[in-house]
Design an enzyme around this catalytic site. Structure first.
Site, PDB file in Angstrom:
ATOM      1  N   CYS A  23       0.833  -1.196   0.000  1.00 50.85           N
ATOM      2  CA  CYS A  23       0.000   0.000   0.000  1.00 50.85           C
ATOM      3  C   CYS A  23       0.868   1.247   0.000  1.00 50.85           C
ATOM      4  O   CYS A  23       2.082   1.190   0.087  1.00 50.85           O
ATOM      5  CB  CYS A  23      -0.909   0.030   1.230  1.00 50.85           C
ATOM      6  N   ILE A  75      -2.555 -10.205  -0.818  1.00 48.67           N
ATOM      7  CA  ILE A  75      -2.951 -11.302   0.068  1.00 48.67           C
ATOM      8  C   ILE A  75      -4.266 -10.927   0.728  1.00 48.67           C
ATOM      9  O   ILE A  75      -4.481  -9.764   1.082  1.00 48.67           O
ATOM     10  CB  ILE A  75      -1.860 -11.571   1.124  1.00 48.67           C
ATOM     11  N   ASP A 132      -2.126 -10.216   6.709  1.00 46.72           N
ATOM     12  CA  ASP A 132      -1.043  -9.867   7.616  1.00 46.72           C
ATOM     13  C   ASP A 132      -1.243  -8.554   8.358  1.00 46.72           C
ATOM     14  O   ASP A 132      -0.743  -8.377   9.471  1.00 46.72           O
ATOM     15  CB  ASP A 132       0.291  -9.832   6.859  1.00 46.72           C
ATOM     16  N   ASN A 162       2.164  -0.528   5.045  1.00 44.29           N
ATOM     17  CA  ASN A 162       2.666  -0.690   3.684  1.00 44.29           C
ATOM     18  C   ASN A 162       3.708  -1.792   3.701  1.00 44.29           C
ATOM     19  O   ASN A 162       4.705  -1.693   4.416  1.00 44.29           O
ATOM     20  CB  ASN A 162       3.285   0.626   3.197  1.00 44.29           C
ATOM     21  N   GLY A 163       3.487  -2.855   2.942  1.00 45.70           N
ATOM     22  CA  GLY A 163       4.488  -3.909   2.853  1.00 45.70           C
ATOM     23  C   GLY A 163       3.887  -5.293   2.912  1.00 45.70           C
ATOM     24  O   GLY A 163       2.709  -5.494   2.628  1.00 45.70           O
ATOM     25  N   GLY A 193      16.761 -10.153  -7.350  1.00 45.86           N
ATOM     26  CA  GLY A 193      18.007 -10.579  -6.720  1.00 45.86           C
ATOM     27  C   GLY A 193      18.708  -9.494  -5.944  1.00 45.86           C
ATOM     28  O   GLY A 193      19.913  -9.616  -5.667  1.00 45.86           O
ATOM     29  N   ARG A 218      -4.552   0.860  -1.328  1.00 48.71           N
ATOM     30  CA  ARG A 218      -4.246  -0.561  -1.261  1.00 48.71           C
ATOM     31  C   ARG A 218      -3.941  -1.175  -2.616  1.00 48.71           C
ATOM     32  O   ARG A 218      -4.686  -0.983  -3.582  1.00 48.71           O
ATOM     33  CB  ARG A 218      -5.420  -1.316  -0.620  1.00 48.71           C
ATOM     34  N   LEU A 219      -2.845  -1.917  -2.678  1.00 50.74           N
ATOM     35  CA  LEU A 219      -2.560  -2.851  -3.758  1.00 50.74           C
ATOM     36  C   LEU A 219      -2.798  -4.236  -3.185  1.00 50.74           C
ATOM     37  O   LEU A 219      -2.035  -4.711  -2.347  1.00 50.74           O
ATOM     38  CB  LEU A 219      -1.116  -2.710  -4.248  1.00 50.74           C
TER      39      LEU A 219
END
Length: 629
Positions: free
Chosen positions: A2, A51, A97, A72-73, A358, A47-48
């Protein structure tokens, strides 16, 4: 994933302002919005959904609504946290979460951060205590800006949100500009705007009673540990990488991976492929100039694992997106690999919502060629105090005045050897040297910054390291400065500009803590970089990827600035607007441009000046618009 924003004030809050602060970062969260408003606090989020897509709305609160959070995260260990909280009698209304945060706060207070495994920036409002807690993840994956005065505090995922508030100063922070010209990014806790700070990685901020207190809660411990069996350590590395990758593959939205062709992203894709039966989507960026094109290596890995592979070629005629890029970055940012990063994010978002990458492998395992140079140079003692100034002056004269490349290099080598170890590294990491900045600045700027030494930032990081050798300390410096200040800002900004979530298995803090304790000769030995990492993943990859030398994620910038981008650079940096800002001497800027056209190598410095000017133009009217150019 988010974007968050909020205001807490004893004088009352303006809910409409917080809505505007969230609207301007809609790209971070196009799937929804949410707000909590009360007399002294307003918290908001965009919000994106990744989950618990249907039920994971924010803000979240505890059972009686006395503790509220925006977040956010991603917290990757949330299933374990949920089970623990349920066993302790907490009631959870969602399956994601975010809700864990408020209940963990009830259980552990500020120490909840130690329970989290993931990337995050969050705000928790404790209504009974009229107390705000802000926190940022250990490594600095997710950003958080803040501004406070005697009665209020404002916070947001992006600087542009804060600048919508007329109470926030807009003057350029000259110290931040000074540091930017050295490192090509603005290091935390500074921001380019006077009065606005960045919460540094691994830090908390508590706002209570009109006072902000910032404290560090995590620092990577690089104290070396004995290693009896190198093969056993390689096996442990594989186990940690597989686990870090597995927990980052949890998603209800389509998932893929960035694939550069380097060993780090290739190892992550391999770890993904070994833990799923689905065909992985991979994404690569290339250039027409073969010196910068790694697509062949990426294709080799994609073929090896049968991925659904996608490519995009960046050319200079695509760089009309530079004003848009400057708008998204919020601060001047001169790492030109942001351009391919922007386009690989755009390509990926056409197919997926989440990508693994990576990032972190070079800093954690010693992947940069400069570490080989450092390993060799630490054997050469620093010149005695009576000799060092002589070497420095002679080196500066050779580097500045001679047209022959060999003599210029000899001059830089003499300057390098005249310095102590941390300053040698600082010189390698600098775009503009202190002398070059003095030459560039206007008289007024020079006098105001005369006593500010940007290299003390790296000195402090070097001295605070618990590593056992000079080389290991240098790796520690990069983990604490270059990684969060440059690389993670670049990836977060370019991915979130396209509403794409990026996850980094090699930045899992448990893997990082394990790697930090390895003897440094397992990372860099002789001329070999990333020794233990290469050996650990060799069986996963085609041979040519394991043995190939490192190739940075760069662009043919020097040639572009002499060709297709020449007019852009001259027009932008020498027009009336740029000349009259008062920061730089116009004749020095023009001399830099003309010298580059004649064959000298000034592309990084020109790019830094160009990005500063483009940032200025993109953000001069931030308070008046919520739209990207």
């Amino acid at each position: 994933m988010c974007g968050i924003a909020g205001v807490v004030s004893s004088a009352g809050v303006n809910p409409e302002l917080v809505r505007e602060m969230c609207e301007v970062i809609t790209h971070r969260g196009p799937d929804g919005e949410g707000y909590h408003v009360e007399p002294a606090a307003a918290l908001g989020m965009r919000r994106l959904a990744i989950i618990d897509v249907d039920g994971g709305q924010q803000p979240v609160s505890n059972e009686d609504g006395t503790v509220v959070a925006v977040f956010n995260g991603e917290i990757y260990n949330f299933p374990e946290l949920r089970r623990e909280l349920l066993s302790r009698g907490h009631r959870l209304s969602s399956s994601g979460d975010s809700e864990c945060l408020v209940h963990l706060y009830e259980e552990y207070g500020d120490d909840l951060v130690h329970r989290l495994r993931g990337m995050f920036a969050f705000a928790i409002w404790d209504r009974p205590r009229q107390r705000l807690l802000l926190a940022r993840d250990r490594v600095g994956k997710k950003p958080l800006y803040w501004h406070a005065d005697h009665s209020s505090i404002r916070f947001a995922s992006e600087l542009k949100s804060l600048l919508l508030d007329p109470a926030v100063p807009r003057d350029v922070n000259l110290v931040a500009l000074h540091h930017y010209l050295t490192y090509q990014y603005v290091p935390a806790p500074w921001s380019i705007t006077e009065g606005v700070r960045k919460l540094a990685p691994g830090h908390l901020l508590v706002w209570e009673g009109g006072t902000a207190e910032v404290r560090r809660y995590w620092q990577l411990d690089s104290t070396p540990r004995p290693v009896a069996d190198e093969r056993a350590e390689e096996e442990r590395l594989r186990e940690l990488l597989l686990e870090a990758t597995r927990i980052r593959m949890v998603s209800e939205r389509p998932l893929g991976a960035f694939l550069s062709g380097g060993i780090d992203s290739s190892a992550v894709v391999a770890a993904m492929a070994m833990q799923t039966s689905e065909r992985i989507k991979t994404f690569s960026i290339g250039f027409e100039d073969p010196r910068f094109d790694e697509r062949g290596y990426a294709r080799s890995l994609a073929k090896h694992y049968g991925t659904d592979h996608h490519e995009f070629v960046v050319s200079p005629d695509l760089l009309d997106m530079l004003p848009r890029l400057a708008w998204h970055f919020d601060e001047p940012f001169a790492d030109y690999s942001a351009i391919p990063s922007f386009y690989v994010a755009q390509l990926s978002r056409e197919h997926v919502t989440v990508v693994l990458n990576g990032d972190g492998g070079d800093e954690c395992f010693g992947g940069y060629r400069r570490y080989v140079l450092a390993a060799r140079s630490v054997r050469i003692p620093t010149a005695p105090p009576s000799v060092a100034p002589v070497l420095a002056r002679l080196g500066a004269r050779l580097a500045r005045r001679h047209s022959q490349l060999l003599r210029r290099r000899a001059g830089r080598a003499l300057q390098y050897l005249s310095l102590p170890t941390p300053r040698r590294h600082a010189q390698l990491m600098s775009s503009f040297t202190s002398e070059q900045k003095t030459w560039l600045y206007s008289e007024s700027l020079r006098s105001r910054l005369r006593e500010i030494d940007s290299h003390t930032l790296l000195d402090d990081a070097y001295l605070s390291s618990k590593a056992g050798t000079d080389l290991a300390r240098i790796l520690d410096v990069d983990v604490n400065t270059y990684l969060p200040g440059d690389l993670l800002v670049k990836v977060d900004t370019t991915t979130m500009a396209h509403s794409l979530e990026a996850r980094s298995p090699l930045l899992d803090h448990e893997l990082m803590e394990w790697a930090a304790g390895l003897p440094v000769d397992l990372k860099v030995r002789g001329g070999e970089t990333k020794r233990i990492f290469r050996r650990a993943v060799a069986s996963w990859l085609p041979d040519e990827l394991v043995t190939r030398p490192k190739q940075g994620f760069g662009i043919p910038l020097a040639a572009w600035l002499r060709g297709e981008l020449r007019e852009l650079a001259f027009d932008t940096l020498t027009d009336h607007t740029a000349r009259t800002r008062g920061y730089f001497r116009p004749e020095a800027v023009r001399q830099l441009l003309e010298s580059h056209q004649k064959g000298a190598s000034h592309s990084g410095r020109i790019w830094a000046l160009l990005q500063f000017e483009l940032w200025h133009r993109a953000h001069e009217h931030t308070a008046a618009t919520c739209s990207a150019p």
